[in-house]
Design a protein around this motif. Structure first.
Motif, short mmCIF file in Angstrom:
data_model
loop_
_atom_site.label_atom_id
_atom_site.label_comp_id
_atom_site.label_asym_id
_atom_site.label_seq_id
_atom_site.Cartn_x
_atom_site.Cartn_y
_atom_site.Cartn_z
N LEU A 201 72.85 -25.15 64.18
CA LEU A 201 72.11 -26.44 65.10
C LEU A 201 72.77 -27.71 64.71
O LEU A 201 72.87 -28.01 63.44
CB LEU A 201 70.76 -26.46 64.91
N ILE A 202 73.38 -28.45 65.54
CA ILE A 202 74.06 -29.51 65.25
C ILE A 202 73.19 -30.81 65.58
O ILE A 202 72.91 -31.16 66.73
CB ILE A 202 75.40 -29.76 66.09
N THR A 203 72.98 -31.74 64.71
CA THR A 203 72.30 -32.80 64.92
C THR A 203 73.29 -34.02 65.05
O THR A 203 74.09 -34.36 64.21
CB THR A 203 71.18 -33.41 63.81
N SER A 204 73.20 -34.59 66.12
CA SER A 204 74.27 -35.72 66.54
C SER A 204 73.77 -37.04 66.61
O SER A 204 73.09 -37.45 67.74
CB SER A 204 74.93 -35.22 67.76
N GLY A 205 74.29 -37.98 65.92
CA GLY A 205 73.90 -39.35 65.99
C GLY A 205 74.42 -40.10 64.93
O GLY A 205 74.14 -39.63 63.66
N GLY A 206 75.09 -41.23 64.91
CA GLY A 206 75.66 -42.16 63.73
C GLY A 206 74.73 -43.03 63.44
O GLY A 206 73.32 -43.14 63.81
N GLN A 207 74.95 -43.93 62.57
CA GLN A 207 74.17 -44.95 62.02
C GLN A 207 74.51 -46.39 62.71
O GLN A 207 75.32 -46.93 62.67
CB GLN A 207 74.25 -45.23 60.37
N GLY A 208 73.36 -46.71 63.34
CA GLY A 208 73.34 -48.38 64.09
C GLY A 208 73.22 -49.18 62.97
O GLY A 208 72.81 -49.03 61.97
N SER A 216 71.49 -38.56 62.63
CA SER A 216 71.69 -37.08 62.47
C SER A 216 70.89 -36.64 61.29
O SER A 216 70.51 -35.65 61.17
CB SER A 216 73.24 -36.58 62.51
N HIS A 217 70.99 -37.36 60.20
CA HIS A 217 70.43 -37.13 58.76
C HIS A 217 68.85 -37.36 59.14
O HIS A 217 68.19 -36.42 58.58
CB HIS A 217 70.78 -37.88 57.57
N ALA A 218 68.35 -38.18 59.64
CA ALA A 218 66.81 -38.24 59.87
C ALA A 218 66.44 -36.90 60.77
O ALA A 218 65.42 -36.52 60.68
CB ALA A 218 66.41 -39.90 60.64
N MET A 219 67.33 -36.77 61.82
CA MET A 219 67.01 -35.46 62.54
C MET A 219 66.75 -34.19 61.81
O MET A 219 66.07 -33.65 62.08
CB MET A 219 68.04 -35.43 63.82
N ALA A 220 67.98 -34.17 60.95
CA ALA A 220 67.96 -32.80 60.21
C ALA A 220 66.66 -32.90 59.11
O ALA A 220 66.05 -31.80 59.04
CB ALA A 220 69.14 -32.84 59.28
N ASP A 221 66.33 -34.19 58.57
CA ASP A 221 65.16 -34.00 57.74
C ASP A 221 63.80 -33.63 58.46
O ASP A 221 62.89 -33.08 57.80
CB ASP A 221 64.99 -35.55 56.99
N TYR A 222 63.62 -34.22 59.74
CA TYR A 222 62.54 -33.80 60.51
C TYR A 222 62.42 -32.34 60.69
O TYR A 222 61.28 -31.86 60.76
CB TYR A 222 62.95 -34.55 61.76
N LEU A 223 63.63 -31.61 61.05
CA LEU A 223 63.70 -30.14 61.43
C LEU A 223 63.44 -29.30 60.06
O LEU A 223 62.41 -28.59 60.00
CB LEU A 223 65.07 -29.87 61.72
N THR A 224 63.87 -29.86 58.89
CA THR A 224 63.67 -28.89 57.64
C THR A 224 62.15 -29.22 57.28
O THR A 224 61.89 -28.30 56.59
CB THR A 224 64.56 -29.31 56.62
#
Length: 334
Positions: A201-208, A216-224
């Motif tokens: 699973l690829i979480t895709s998104g940079g830092q605004g 992408s890091h916040a998305m990965a944290d949400y999933l884990t």
């Protein structure tokens, strides 16, 4: 029944094109043309039947279309005001309200042209009616095909599930819109695992500029945090647009080989445009959508429509100029 032949032919061409490549906006146009030809054929058959009941039905449908236009204006105003109350007064949140104002202005212009019948108003009315009919046709075609695309079956197996980012609340928190994408991606991934696959699973998104960490890091944290295996997540943390989401994710997926397959997850209103972009950048996979709040959907769909129009700006500008020329011709010949 020959009167329905054009509609049937267009529908057959549409089916053939969908089997070959479903990620084309021309498919939406074909669907709209097929529906329009079928409707015209039905109305002409009703009016030409010579029966009183047929004519009554035909004129009742036309009256219903007029009433539907007024109801649509009311809905757009109501939804626009609800969006402002819920989401704020940013320009993108005003689209449904602006659409309602524009449609009301066209109706008022046509009424004035019919009453006053001055050459200027008749020319403006002709141009406005032409532009409205053209844009309405494209928008309804997009709605119809987006609905169809969202229900076409995707491949049962894939090597990757890609989730597109959409911004964070307060720079760190996954908003409900993005959470629905992640929950949908988790469902898709679990279904593939039950069928014997093991996609990454690829979480895709940079830092605004207003975010404290990449999406992408916040998305990965949400999933884990919800039990998803961390070793099956790969982060793509450079992208800032949908096209970059897909391009940079493609670069990650191609490491396993050019024959990879993927499923891209976004919100339902965004699925078809994401599919068009995926085709343009060469991503091997289809797009599935997650649910969106009902009040948010109309405004978001108008935004998607505007973005798609911009993607084909040369064709649309040429057609709009032609319709404006028709208005000038009417004005000049009165």
């Amino acid at each position: 029944m020959l009167v329905y032949a054009p509609a049937a032919l267009l529908f057959l061409v549409l089916c053939w094109r969908v089997l070959r490549e479903r990620r084309k906006f021309s498919n939406a146009v074909l669907l709209g043309l097929a529906a329009l030809c079928a409707l015209i054929a039905w109305l002409s058959q009703l009016i030409g039947s010579g029966s009183t009941s047929g004519r009554v039905i035909a004129f009742a449908l036309l009256a219903l279309a007029a009433l539907g236009t007024l109801l649509l204006i009311y809905f757009l105003f109501s939804n626009g005001l609800h969006m402002v109350r819920k989401e704020g007064r940013s320009p993108t949140n005003l689209l449904s309200l602006l659409a309602g104002v524009s449609l009301l202005a066209v109706v008022a212009l046509l009424a004035a042209a019919a009453v006053v019948r001055s050459p200027v108003l008749l020319g403006l009315g002709t141009a406005a009616l032409g532009l409205t009919c053209y844009l309405s046709f494209l928008f309804l075609s997009l709605l119809g095909y987006s609905f169809l695309y969202g229900r076409l079956q995707v491949r049962r197996k894939a090597d990757y599930v890609v989730v597109l980012g959409s911004g964070l609340i307060g720079g760190t928190t996954v908003p409900p819109l993005l959470a629905s994408r992640l929950d949908r991606a988790k469902e898709v991934h679990e279904r593939m695992v039950r069928r014997g696959g093991s996609p990454v699973l690829i979480t895709s998104g940079g830092q605004g500029p207003d975010e404290k960490l990449p999406e992408s890091h916040a998305m990965a944290d949400y999933l884990t945090a919800r039990g998803f295996p961390a070793d099956l997540i790969e982060r793509e943390d450079r992208s800032t647009t949908t096209e970059e989401n897909l391009r940079f994710s493609k670069a990650i997926m191609e490491k396993t080989g050019p024959g990879y397959r993927c499923v891209v997850v976004t919100n339902n209103y965004h699925a078809f445009r994401a599919a068009l972009t995926a085709r343009r950048v060469g991503v091997r996979g289809q797009v599935v959508g997650s649910p969106t709040a009902s009040y948010f959907w109309p405004n978001a769909m108008i935004r998607e429509f505007a973005a798609i129009l911009d993607s084909y700006r040369r064709t649309n500008i040429a057609i709009c100029l032609l319709l404006l020329a028709c208005g000038v011709l009417v004005w000049a010949t009165r």
